[in-house]
Design an enzyme around this catalytic site. Structure first.
Site, short mmCIF file in Angstrom:
data_model
loop_
_atom_site.label_atom_id
_atom_site.label_comp_id
_atom_site.label_asym_id
_atom_site.label_seq_id
_atom_site.Cartn_x
_atom_site.Cartn_y
_atom_site.Cartn_z
N GLN A 104 0.99 -1.57 -0.25
CA GLN A 104 -0.08 0.27 -0.01
C GLN A 104 1.09 0.69 0.03
OE1 GLN A 104 -3.99 -0.57 -0.44
NE2 GLN A 104 -2.84 -2.44 -1.14
N HIS B 19 -52.78 18.75 3.11
CA HIS B 19 -52.96 17.10 3.19
C HIS B 19 -54.10 16.14 4.04
CE1 HIS B 19 -48.86 18.16 2.51
NE2 HIS B 19 -47.88 16.86 2.73
N HIS C 165 1.97 3.33 -3.48
CA HIS C 165 0.68 3.44 -3.82
C HIS C 165 1.18 5.16 -4.23
CE1 HIS C 165 -2.49 1.13 -5.88
NE2 HIS C 165 -2.73 0.45 -4.34
N GLU D 250 -9.54 1.38 5.61
CA GLU D 250 -10.04 0.62 3.79
C GLU D 250 -9.37 -0.78 3.98
OE1 GLU D 250 -8.48 1.78 -0.87
OE2 GLU D 250 -7.42 2.35 1.04
N HIS D 251 -8.00 -1.75 4.29
CA HIS D 251 -8.08 -2.88 4.13
C HIS D 251 -7.13 -2.83 5.53
CE1 HIS D 251 -6.76 -0.82 0.29
NE2 HIS D 251 -7.28 -1.82 0.01
N ASP E 252 -6.87 -7.08 -4.20
CA ASP E 252 -6.83 -6.01 -5.50
C ASP E 252 -7.19 -6.35 -6.73
OD1 ASP E 252 -6.90 -3.87 -4.14
OD2 ASP E 252 -4.07 -3.32 -3.80
#
Length: 430
Positions: free
Chosen positions: A254, A415, A257, A322-323, A356
């Protein structure tokens, strides 16, 4: 890699969605494309991507896609086809049907599920090209039944040669039939508002750089968006049974990235903490994207030492990563205690890249702690729901007084009278 205790570690990552200057730039691009259409789209493509096009060149041709097949290797083609089949199979299990519930009094209530008509998919191409992102965006939309899927990607993901051929092949394998060579905030604006060359969409999905994220935020409301994606992140929860080399490799998977990516080990084992920190340094020296990974590890990487796995679980739930990888003696035993995580990987052989690329679950996952309230991209993201109400005369006569009571309590006499006129008329006919 920093080793620290919980009291030294910021469990909440402070995230700012762009500087004032970046926000103003993204808004200016969006406004210009909305006002000028293709002219602004082409101007910003030349200015920012250094690619000069005319409007007739925006759309990728079938011949270009066919030519791309001759530029990719057979192993990639086989792998992308197998991954696509896995992703499709997983997402098909998410499909939900319309339903209707008929009551004894003749009332019918229900929910109608329909796919969105036209969806825009953004596939990034900055620091790397991502064919896998094509599959993860397009296939759930296809499974949902979206009839029109349009893809945009920067015009030079393959360098001077244009769009990376692996992206083009992935798009073709995923079934994309409408593809444009345009990226950045200008592509998001074109999808949202339309130009002479690109018809507007109902929803925009897919990650991108900060300008893409800011543009998506700017157009939200005119169209729907999947999320505002932040930098990638991984948390590994491990005990002393875990392999330090596996953990280090997964953290770096990661970190490579983006310089702002986050990689964190949470463990009660001081010995493992030391071993992983050392292993990260060893593996970093051999990593092709070492400069990016080093910046990530130095700024956003850490080992969090906790007193117990229970304390570690509490930290994980607060971070809402996230992971999340769980590398413990019995990871299934801990699964029920995990409340906040976008994707959960159990055991030493479920490395994050398995998800992934290949296993089937979507890799577009909530970041920046938003796993507390949001989910990975899924089939529901490409569908809309309509409520269905058919009230019988019997049901209205039975429940009308209650409906009027609630309406008048809110001061909405109109109404109430919409119900009253029916009750009076029906009672007068009895």
């Amino acid at each position: 890699m920093r080793i620290m205790r919980a009291e030294q570690f910021g469990l909440k990552r402070e995230v700012e969605y762009g500087t004032p200057e970046q926000n103003e730039t993204a808004l200016r691009i969006v406004r210009d494309v909305k006002a000028e259409g293709d002219a602004a789209l082409l101007r910003y493509t030349e200015q920012l991507d250094k690619v000069k096009l005319d409007a007739s060149e925006l759309r990728v041709t079938r011949e270009e896609i066919e030519a791309a097949y001759g530029q990719v290797d057979a192993a990639f083609l086989a792998a992308i086809r197998e991954a696509a089949a896995n992703i499709r199979r997983f997402h098909e299990k998410q499909l939900r049907s319309s339903w209707m519930d008929l009551q004894p009094d003749g009332t019918m209530l229900g929910q109608i599920m329909r796919p969105l008509k036209r969806v825009g998919v953004y596939v990034p191409g900055g620091k790397a090209a991502y064919p896998s992102s094509v599959l993860m965006n397009v296939i759930p939309a296809q499974v949902a039944g979206v009839p029109e899927i349009v893809m945009v990607t920067p015009p030079a993901t393959g360098g001077k040669e244009g769009i990376d051929p692996y992206i083009l092949v992935a798009a073709a394998e995923a079934g994309v039939r409408e593809l444009y060579r345009v990226g950045g905030a200008q592509a998001i604006a074109a999808l949202a508002y339309g130009t002479d060359s690109i018809a507007p969409v109902d929803k925009i999905c897919g990650p991108g750089n900060i300008y893409v994220a800011l543009a998506k935020r700017a157009v939200f409301g005119a169209v729907d968006i999947d999320s505002i994606a932040g930098p990638s992140e991984i948390v590994v929860l491990a005990d002393d049974t875990a392999d330090a080399s596996y953990i280090a490799a997964d953290l770096l998977s990661q970190a490579e990235h983006d310089e702002m990516a986050s990689a964190v080990l949470v463990t009660p084992s001081a010995a493992l903490a030391d071993a992983v920190a050392a292993e990260v340094e060893l593996q970093l020296a051999k990593l092709p994207r070492a400069d990016i990974a080093r910046a990530s590890i130095d700024s956003y990487g850490a080992v969090l030492l906790v007193d117990s796995l229970e304390e570690g679980i509490a930290a994980v739930n607060q971070m809402a990563p996230e992971h999340l990888e769980i590398l413990t003696a019995d990871p299934m035993k801990l699964l029920g205690f995990i409340e906040n995580a976008g994707a959960i990987f159990l055991g030493p052989y479920s490395s994050e890249p398995v998800g992934d690329y290949f296993a089937g679950p979507n890799h577009i996952i909530p970041t920046n702690g938003t796993a507390r309230f949001s989910s990975p991209v899924n089939v529901d993201d490409f569908m809309k729901k309509s409520s269905l109400i058919y009230y019988s005369k019997e049901a209205l006569m039975k429940n009308g007084e209650s409906i009027m009571t609630l309406a008048r309590h809110e001061g909405l006499e109109g109404h109430a009278r919409a119900i009253q006129i029916r009750l009076e008329k029906e009672r007068g006919q009895e």
